[in-house]
Design a protein around this motif. Structure first.
Motif, PDB file in Angstrom:
ATOM      1  N   GLN A  19       0.817  -1.204   0.000  1.00 20.44           N
ATOM      2  CA  GLN A  19       0.000   0.000   0.000  1.00 20.44           C
ATOM      3  C   GLN A  19       0.852   1.256   0.000  1.00 20.44           C
ATOM      4  O   GLN A  19       2.035   1.220   0.347  1.00 20.44           O
ATOM      5  N   TYR A  20       0.210   2.349  -0.387  1.00 18.43           N
ATOM      6  CA  TYR A  20       0.796   3.683  -0.316  1.00 18.43           C
ATOM      7  C   TYR A  20      -0.125   4.459   0.622  1.00 18.43           C
ATOM      8  O   TYR A  20      -1.021   5.189   0.199  1.00 18.43           O
ATOM      9  N   GLY A  21       0.061   4.235   1.933  1.00 15.04           N
ATOM     10  CA  GLY A  21      -0.884   4.747   2.911  1.00 15.04           C
ATOM     11  C   GLY A  21      -2.131   3.875   2.935  1.00 15.04           C
ATOM     12  O   GLY A  21      -2.328   3.004   2.074  1.00 15.04           O
ATOM     13  N   SER A  22      -3.003   4.110   3.894  1.00 16.75           N
ATOM     14  CA  SER A  22      -4.216   3.301   4.029  1.00 16.75           C
ATOM     15  C   SER A  22      -5.157   3.424   2.837  1.00 16.75           C
ATOM     16  O   SER A  22      -5.865   2.475   2.490  1.00 16.75           O
ATOM     17  N   ASN A  23      -5.172   4.590   2.205  1.00 17.60           N
ATOM     18  CA  ASN A  23      -6.166   4.854   1.172  1.00 17.60           C
ATOM     19  C   ASN A  23      -5.798   4.339  -0.211  1.00 17.60           C
ATOM     20  O   ASN A  23      -6.591   4.468  -1.147  1.00 17.60           O
ATOM     21  N   TYR A  24      -4.610   3.765  -0.343  1.00 16.70           N
ATOM     22  CA  TYR A  24      -4.214   3.288  -1.666  1.00 16.70           C
ATOM     23  C   TYR A  24      -3.542   1.927  -1.555  1.00 16.70           C
ATOM     24  O   TYR A  24      -2.401   1.805  -1.106  1.00 16.70           O
ATOM     25  N   LYS A  25      -4.246   0.911  -1.990  1.00 13.15           N
ATOM     26  CA  LYS A  25      -3.685  -0.437  -2.042  1.00 13.15           C
ATOM     27  C   LYS A  25      -3.049  -0.659  -3.405  1.00 13.15           C
ATOM     28  O   LYS A  25      -3.621  -0.296  -4.433  1.00 13.15           O
ATOM     29  N   ASP A  26      -1.870  -1.248  -3.405  1.00 12.15           N
ATOM     30  CA  ASP A  26      -1.177  -1.509  -4.658  1.00 12.15           C
ATOM     31  C   ASP A  26      -2.042  -2.394  -5.554  1.00 12.15           C
ATOM     32  O   ASP A  26      -2.567  -3.427  -5.131  1.00 12.15           O
ATOM     33  N   LYS A  27      -2.176  -1.977  -6.809  1.00 10.30           N
ATOM     34  CA  LYS A  27      -3.110  -2.631  -7.730  1.00 10.30           C
ATOM     35  C   LYS A  27      -2.747  -4.084  -8.059  1.00 10.30           C
ATOM     36  O   LYS A  27      -3.625  -4.874  -8.418  1.00 10.30           O
ATOM     37  N   VAL A  28      -1.474  -4.425  -7.972  1.00  5.30           N
ATOM     38  CA  VAL A  28      -1.074  -5.775  -8.375  1.00  5.30           C
ATOM     39  C   VAL A  28      -0.614  -6.630  -7.195  1.00  5.30           C
ATOM     40  O   VAL A  28      -0.155  -7.758  -7.386  1.00  5.30           O
ATOM     41  N   PHE A  29      -0.747  -6.103  -5.978  1.00  6.27           N
ATOM     42  CA  PHE A  29      -0.225  -6.850  -4.826  1.00  6.27           C
ATOM     43  C   PHE A  29      -0.835  -8.238  -4.696  1.00  6.27           C
ATOM     44  O   PHE A  29      -0.125  -9.241  -4.571  1.00  6.27           O
ATOM     45  N   ASP A  30      -2.160  -8.331  -4.687  1.00  8.12           N
ATOM     46  CA  ASP A  30      -2.806  -9.631  -4.492  1.00  8.12           C
ATOM     47  C   ASP A  30      -2.374 -10.638  -5.553  1.00  8.12           C
ATOM     48  O   ASP A  30      -2.055 -11.792  -5.245  1.00  8.12           O
ATOM     49  N   HIS A  31      -2.360 -10.189  -6.792  1.00  8.86           N
ATOM     50  CA  HIS A  31      -1.955 -11.086  -7.883  1.00  8.86           C
ATOM     51  C   HIS A  31      -0.521 -11.552  -7.697  1.00  8.86           C
ATOM     52  O   HIS A  31      -0.223 -12.762  -7.780  1.00  8.86           O
TER      53      HIS A  31
END
Length: 209
Positions: free
Chosen positions: A63-75
């Motif tokens: 993440q980039y702070g709480s409000n932004y989860k990395d778009k490809v992290f889960d994958h």
């Protein structure tokens, strides 16, 4: 083309140190460690198999702070886990106060825990607190919250300037009960080859004030 040309290689004496001790041959493993986020895109199954042989481990941004989860992290986390690639995770902090830091820690842990990462890292490269809120106190709050949530190692990745001037490093004692990883590109040459991941003991041993 090897996958390492696509990813970001970390300094051998910084993030690579996090993977030491994971097995008996780790100390003599000269393979690099990579950190990656949505900026490097998704990792395919075929690429993950290559990574298993080419790297000591990978560090994924959550993440980039709480409000932004990395778009490809889960994958990427699921793909690396399925391929047996060792990995840890990091959060690029954006907290503005101690309470905010605790929430960021909770979000970080909750987003990553199901993938069972080897360790968690607070990437603290920018002072984000304001309005009289202490960055040192907020960073300590982040660490404290993480240590309540997990028994896995929790690390700090920061620069010397931020450590000394915003995390109370000049006082000669650590302001939180976790290890610090120095960012090689931000410290003088006199400290860059000391071989310790503890910035306080490194500075003392190398004669830094």
């Amino acid at each position: 083309m090897k996958l390492k040309n696509k990813l970001v290689m970390t300094g051998a004496a910084t993030m690579a140190a996090l993977f030491l001790g994971m097995n008996a041959s780790a100390a003599t493993d000269n393979r690099p460690v990579f950190d990656t986020s949505e900026w490097q895109g998704t990792i395919t199954q075929a690429q993950a198999k290559l990574l298993k042989g080419e790297t000591k481990g990978v560090i994924l941004r959550v993440q980039y702070g709480s409000n932004y989860k990395d778009k490809v992290f889960d994958h990427n986390a699921a793909t690396l886990k399925a391929a047996g690639v060792k990995f840890g995770v990091y959060a690029f902090e954006q907290y503005v106060s101690s309470d905010d830091a605790k929430q960021e820690a909770k979000d970080f842990y909750n987003r990553a825990k199901k993938y069972n990462p080897l360790f968690y890292v607070n990437d603290a490269e920018v002072v984000t607190t304001y309005g009289g809120n202490s960055y040192a106190a907020a960073t300590k709050a982040f660490a404290g919250q993480m240590n309540k949530l997990t028994t896995k190692p929790v690390y700090l990745y920061t620069g010397q300037s931020i450590y000394w001037y915003h995390l109370d490093g000049r006082k000669g004692t650590m302001v939180f009960g976790w290890l610090t990883i120095r960012k090689i590109s931000l410290i003088p040459d006199s400290l860059s080859n000391c071989g310790s991941i503890d910035l306080i003991s490194t500075a003392r041993r190398c004669g830094s004030r």
